[in-house]
Design a protein around this motif. Structure first.
Motif, PDB file in Angstrom:
ATOM      1  N   GLU A  46       0.834  -1.212   0.000  1.00 52.35           N
ATOM      2  CA  GLU A  46       0.000   0.000   0.000  1.00 52.35           C
ATOM      3  C   GLU A  46       0.865   1.257   0.000  1.00 52.35           C
ATOM      4  O   GLU A  46       0.616   2.195  -0.756  1.00 52.35           O
ATOM      5  CB  GLU A  46      -0.933   0.011   1.220  1.00 52.35           C
ATOM      6  CG  GLU A  46      -2.058  -0.985   1.156  1.00 52.35           C
ATOM      7  CD  GLU A  46      -1.656  -2.367   1.671  1.00 52.35           C
ATOM      8  OE1 GLU A  46      -2.493  -3.286   1.613  1.00 52.35           O
ATOM      9  OE2 GLU A  46      -0.492  -2.514   2.141  1.00 52.35           O
ATOM     10  N   TYR A  47       1.906   1.278   0.868  1.00 52.12           N
ATOM     11  CA  TYR A  47       2.738   2.476   0.875  1.00 52.12           C
ATOM     12  C   TYR A  47       3.636   2.546  -0.353  1.00 52.12           C
ATOM     13  O   TYR A  47       3.853   3.625  -0.907  1.00 52.12           O
ATOM     14  CB  TYR A  47       3.596   2.586   2.134  1.00 52.12           C
ATOM     15  CG  TYR A  47       4.431   3.846   2.041  1.00 52.12           C
ATOM     16  CD1 TYR A  47       3.822   5.089   2.154  1.00 52.12           C
ATOM     17  CD2 TYR A  47       5.789   3.801   1.712  1.00 52.12           C
ATOM     18  CE1 TYR A  47       4.545   6.256   1.974  1.00 52.12           C
ATOM     19  CE2 TYR A  47       6.512   4.963   1.532  1.00 52.12           C
ATOM     20  CZ  TYR A  47       5.882   6.193   1.663  1.00 52.12           C
ATOM     21  OH  TYR A  47       6.589   7.352   1.466  1.00 52.12           O
ATOM     22  N   GLU A  48       4.166   1.431  -0.790  1.00 54.42           N
ATOM     23  CA  GLU A  48       5.014   1.462  -1.983  1.00 54.42           C
ATOM     24  C   GLU A  48       4.245   2.001  -3.181  1.00 54.42           C
ATOM     25  O   GLU A  48       4.813   2.707  -4.029  1.00 54.42           O
ATOM     26  CB  GLU A  48       5.577   0.068  -2.279  1.00 54.42           C
ATOM     27  CG  GLU A  48       6.670  -0.356  -1.299  1.00 54.42           C
ATOM     28  CD  GLU A  48       7.491  -1.530  -1.800  1.00 54.42           C
ATOM     29  OE1 GLU A  48       7.337  -1.900  -2.982  1.00 54.42           O
ATOM     30  OE2 GLU A  48       8.293  -2.055  -1.014  1.00 54.42           O
ATOM     31  N   GLN A  49       2.952   1.711  -3.242  1.00 52.82           N
ATOM     32  CA  GLN A  49       2.133   2.258  -4.325  1.00 52.82           C
ATOM     33  C   GLN A  49       2.043   3.782  -4.221  1.00 52.82           C
ATOM     34  O   GLN A  49       2.149   4.490  -5.222  1.00 52.82           O
ATOM     35  CB  GLN A  49       0.730   1.649  -4.286  1.00 52.82           C
ATOM     36  CG  GLN A  49      -0.179   2.158  -5.399  1.00 52.82           C
ATOM     37  CD  GLN A  49      -1.573   1.584  -5.318  1.00 52.82           C
ATOM     38  OE1 GLN A  49      -1.933   0.899  -4.368  1.00 52.82           O
ATOM     39  NE2 GLN A  49      -2.394   1.871  -6.312  1.00 52.82           N
ATOM     40  N   VAL A  50       1.843   4.291  -2.997  1.00 51.62           N
ATOM     41  CA  VAL A  50       1.799   5.738  -2.793  1.00 51.62           C
ATOM     42  C   VAL A  50       3.130   6.370  -3.191  1.00 51.62           C
ATOM     43  O   VAL A  50       3.178   7.391  -3.899  1.00 51.62           O
ATOM     44  CB  VAL A  50       1.466   6.064  -1.324  1.00 51.62           C
ATOM     45  CG1 VAL A  50       1.651   7.553  -1.033  1.00 51.62           C
ATOM     46  CG2 VAL A  50       0.043   5.647  -0.990  1.00 51.62           C
ATOM     47  N   ASN A  51       4.217   5.785  -2.743  1.00 52.33           N
ATOM     48  CA  ASN A  51       5.560   6.288  -3.030  1.00 52.33           C
ATOM     49  C   ASN A  51       5.826   6.318  -4.536  1.00 52.33           C
ATOM     50  O   ASN A  51       6.255   7.342  -5.089  1.00 52.33           O
ATOM     51  CB  ASN A  51       6.582   5.394  -2.326  1.00 52.33           C
ATOM     52  CG  ASN A  51       8.003   5.902  -2.450  1.00 52.33           C
ATOM     53  OD1 ASN A  51       8.379   6.872  -1.819  1.00 52.33           O
ATOM     54  ND2 ASN A  51       8.802   5.228  -3.265  1.00 52.33           N
ATOM     55  N   ASP A  52       5.544   5.201  -5.197  1.00 50.38           N
ATOM     56  CA  ASP A  52       5.809   5.108  -6.635  1.00 50.38           C
ATOM     57  C   ASP A  52       4.919   6.061  -7.424  1.00 50.38           C
ATOM     58  O   ASP A  52       5.372   6.710  -8.379  1.00 50.38           O
ATOM     59  CB  ASP A  52       5.585   3.672  -7.120  1.00 50.38           C
ATOM     60  CG  ASP A  52       6.597   2.686  -6.556  1.00 50.38           C
ATOM     61  OD1 ASP A  52       7.606   3.129  -5.978  1.00 50.38           O
ATOM     62  OD2 ASP A  52       6.360   1.472  -6.689  1.00 50.38           O
ATOM     63  N   GLU A  53       3.665   6.146  -7.025  1.00 53.55           N
ATOM     64  CA  GLU A  53       2.731   7.016  -7.731  1.00 53.55           C
ATOM     65  C   GLU A  53       3.127   8.483  -7.594  1.00 53.55           C
ATOM     66  O   GLU A  53       3.085   9.245  -8.577  1.00 53.55           O
ATOM     67  CB  GLU A  53       1.318   6.797  -7.196  1.00 53.55           C
ATOM     68  CG  GLU A  53       0.241   7.527  -7.971  1.00 53.55           C
ATOM     69  CD  GLU A  53      -1.142   7.184  -7.453  1.00 53.55           C
ATOM     70  OE1 GLU A  53      -1.993   6.801  -8.270  1.00 53.55           O
ATOM     71  OE2 GLU A  53      -1.370   7.306  -6.222  1.00 53.55           O
ATOM     72  N   ALA A  54       3.536   8.879  -6.412  1.00 56.92           N
ATOM     73  CA  ALA A  54       3.945  10.270  -6.200  1.00 56.92           C
ATOM     74  C   ALA A  54       5.179  10.603  -7.024  1.00 56.92           C
ATOM     75  O   ALA A  54       5.269  11.678  -7.640  1.00 56.92           O
ATOM     76  CB  ALA A  54       4.202  10.523  -4.716  1.00 56.92           C
ATOM     77  N   GLN A  55       6.144   9.702  -7.074  1.00 59.49           N
ATOM     78  CA  GLN A  55       7.330   9.935  -7.888  1.00 59.49           C
ATOM     79  C   GLN A  55       6.965  10.056  -9.365  1.00 59.49           C
ATOM     80  O   GLN A  55       7.470  10.938 -10.080  1.00 59.49           O
ATOM     81  CB  GLN A  55       8.338   8.806  -7.670  1.00 59.49           C
ATOM     82  CG  GLN A  55       8.965   8.806  -6.283  1.00 59.49           C
ATOM     83  CD  GLN A  55       9.870   7.609  -6.041  1.00 59.49           C
ATOM     84  OE1 GLN A  55       9.876   6.647  -6.809  1.00 59.49           O
ATOM     85  NE2 GLN A  55      10.637   7.660  -4.969  1.00 59.49           N
ATOM     86  N   SER A  56       6.066   9.193  -9.825  1.00 62.21           N
ATOM     87  CA  SER A  56       5.644   9.236 -11.227  1.00 62.21           C
ATOM     88  C   SER A  56       4.898  10.530 -11.548  1.00 62.21           C
ATOM     89  O   SER A  56       5.075  11.104 -12.640  1.00 62.21           O
ATOM     90  CB  SER A  56       4.751   8.035 -11.543  1.00 62.21           C
ATOM     91  OG  SER A  56       5.471   6.822 -11.431  1.00 62.21           O
ATOM     92  N   LEU A  57       4.080  11.006 -10.615  1.00 65.82           N
ATOM     93  CA  LEU A  57       3.334  12.242 -10.851  1.00 65.82           C
ATOM     94  C   LEU A  57       4.252  13.453 -10.932  1.00 65.82           C
ATOM     95  O   LEU A  57       4.019  14.366 -11.727  1.00 65.82           O
ATOM     96  CB  LEU A  57       2.289  12.431  -9.749  1.00 65.82           C
ATOM     97  CG  LEU A  57       1.029  11.584  -9.886  1.00 65.82           C
ATOM     98  CD1 LEU A  57       0.223  11.597  -8.589  1.00 65.82           C
ATOM     99  CD2 LEU A  57       0.163  12.069 -11.049  1.00 65.82           C
ATOM    100  N   VAL A  58       5.289  13.492 -10.094  1.00 67.12           N
ATOM    101  CA  VAL A  58       6.265  14.582 -10.193  1.00 67.12           C
ATOM    102  C   VAL A  58       6.880  14.595 -11.593  1.00 67.12           C
ATOM    103  O   VAL A  58       6.990  15.644 -12.245  1.00 67.12           O
ATOM    104  CB  VAL A  58       7.359  14.441  -9.120  1.00 67.12           C
ATOM    105  CG1 VAL A  58       8.497  15.441  -9.377  1.00 67.12           C
ATOM    106  CG2 VAL A  58       6.788  14.662  -7.721  1.00 67.12           C
ATOM    107  N   LYS A  59       7.275  13.409 -12.068  1.00 63.77           N
ATOM    108  CA  LYS A  59       7.873  13.324 -13.408  1.00 63.77           C
ATOM    109  C   LYS A  59       6.890  13.748 -14.489  1.00 63.77           C
ATOM    110  O   LYS A  59       7.238  14.481 -15.419  1.00 63.77           O
ATOM    111  CB  LYS A  59       8.346  11.894 -13.663  1.00 63.77           C
ATOM    112  CG  LYS A  59       9.563  11.477 -12.856  1.00 63.77           C
ATOM    113  CD  LYS A  59      10.007  10.056 -13.212  1.00 63.77           C
ATOM    114  CE  LYS A  59      11.260   9.656 -12.469  1.00 63.77           C
ATOM    115  NZ  LYS A  59      11.728   8.298 -12.820  1.00 63.77           N
TER     116      LYS A  59
END
Length: 362
Positions: A46-59
């Motif tokens: 659940e947290y890894e999804q949040v982390n990965d999604e946030a990084q992708s959105l910044v990009k």
């Protein structure tokens, strides 16, 4: 809920109401898992999804090219003031610093204690009322990097564009204006920003760094102060600021839903124009503290004719629900921080109050 304040705080600052409401709904039970996001393991899916999604959105939002990583670190921009020279200042090289006000000066002083530095440009002669012209920046070919502060939160100044530094890495502190407008990330080798002004709550610092710069970083540092430590672990080497990253993720989604950075810039220009027009149309009752071509979209600074009048302005504005209009303790006067999440309606209310205060006291 009672009427929300007109929040012009400089940081921690306003967050989108929609984000706060969603966080409130998910606070006790995050997506049906029976726990708050603050209670789960940072190794959980659940947290890894949040982390990965946030990084992708910044990009996605910034159009970050291939060959960069997005990191979520701790310690604020102030820790980056030290991490950057520790990692990238090599013997025989100097870091060039563009001095534009209080925050650029803090970064420069931190680096001076770590390695060789030089002043690449300075706005001191103008009293930091304007940003240096791009042609005034001394990019020495053998420099380790050039460091600049894109927006000076205290002074209320902002670069309109950024220099091409060729083969010399350009590093930018974007703490108070990240995501307020489109930015050509390819000009930079590293961008960093404390989240608490335009991206989320305090506790997380976003770093966008070119892979080849990470590879060149000093490996003889404490583990937590090495960029490669965090790059190799996708920002999960140690326990991250889980809730801060979660809120940042929601803010990034809000920016995307609003229309991305082109829409954010348009909105920001419309709402800050209201306040700048109140200053410029006051016949000298209000005095802007920055030259027009260096004015910030995020921090509007101005003065009144006397300390007594400024005290009255602060008193009356507070009574009307305005928060955060007193200038930084180092410079005084007035400051309205109009970050992405500050609504147009708040800026309109402030402009109306300023015009009314002038009519009654001018």
């Amino acid at each position: 809920m009672t009427k929300r304040a007109y929040n012009f705080n400089a940081g921690p600052a306003a967050l989108p109401l929609e984000v706060l409401q969603q966080a409130q709904e998910e606070f006790v039970d995050y997506r049906g898992i029976g726990m708050s996001i603050m209670e789960i393991s940072h190794r959980s899916k659940e947290y890894e999804q949040v982390n990965d999604e946030a990084q992708s959105l910044v990009k996605e939002l910034l159009g970050v090219p291939d060959g960069y990583q997005v990191l979520f670190l701790q310690g604020g921009a102030s820790t980056q003031f030290a991490m950057i020279p520790m990692n990238f200042l090599k013997p025989g090289q100097a870091g060039g610093y563009v001095l534009t006000g209080s925050w650029a000066d803090k970064a420069y002083k931190e680096a001076k204690g770590i390695g060789e530095t030089y002043v690449a440009a300075t706005g001191e002669a103008s009293g930091f009322r304007r940003m240096p012209a791009l042609g005034e920046i001394d990019v020495q070919p053998e420099a380790a990097y050039i460091h600049l502060t894109s927006n000076e939160t205290i002074a209320g100044s902002q670069f309109a564009d950024f220099p091409d530094t060729g083969n010399v890495p350009l590093i930018g502190d974007f703490s108070s204006d990240i995501l307020c407008r489109p930015t050509d990330v390819s000009k930079f080798s590293l961008i960093y920003a404390g989240a608490q002004k335009n991206l989320g709550p305090s506790g997380v610092t976003v770093v966008i760094v070119r892979d080849e710069l990470v590879e060149r970083a000093n490996k003889n540092l404490p583990t937590m102060l090495r960029f490669d430590t965090h790059a190799q672990s996708k920002s999960l080497y140690n326990t991250p600021p889980v809730y801060s990253v979660y809120i940042a993720n929601l803010v990034l989604k809000w920016i995307k839903a609003t229309g991305g950075l082109e829409a954010m810039e348009r909105i920001n220009r419309d709402k800050t124009k209201l306040i700048y027009d109140a200053i410029d149309g006051s016949g000298g009752f209000y005095r802007g503290l920055v030259e027009p071509d260096s004015r910030s979209l995020m921090n509007i600074t101005f003065a009144l004719g006397s300390e007594e009048l400024e005290a009255q302005f602060i008193k009356e504005s507070a009574q009307q629900g305005f928060v955060g209009l007193k200038g930084h303790r180092d410079v005084g006067h007035m400051r309205a921080s109009t970050y992405n999440a500050v609504p147009y309606e708040s800026c309109k209310a402030l402009a109306d109050f300023m015009n009314d205060f002038r009519r009654r006291n001018g």
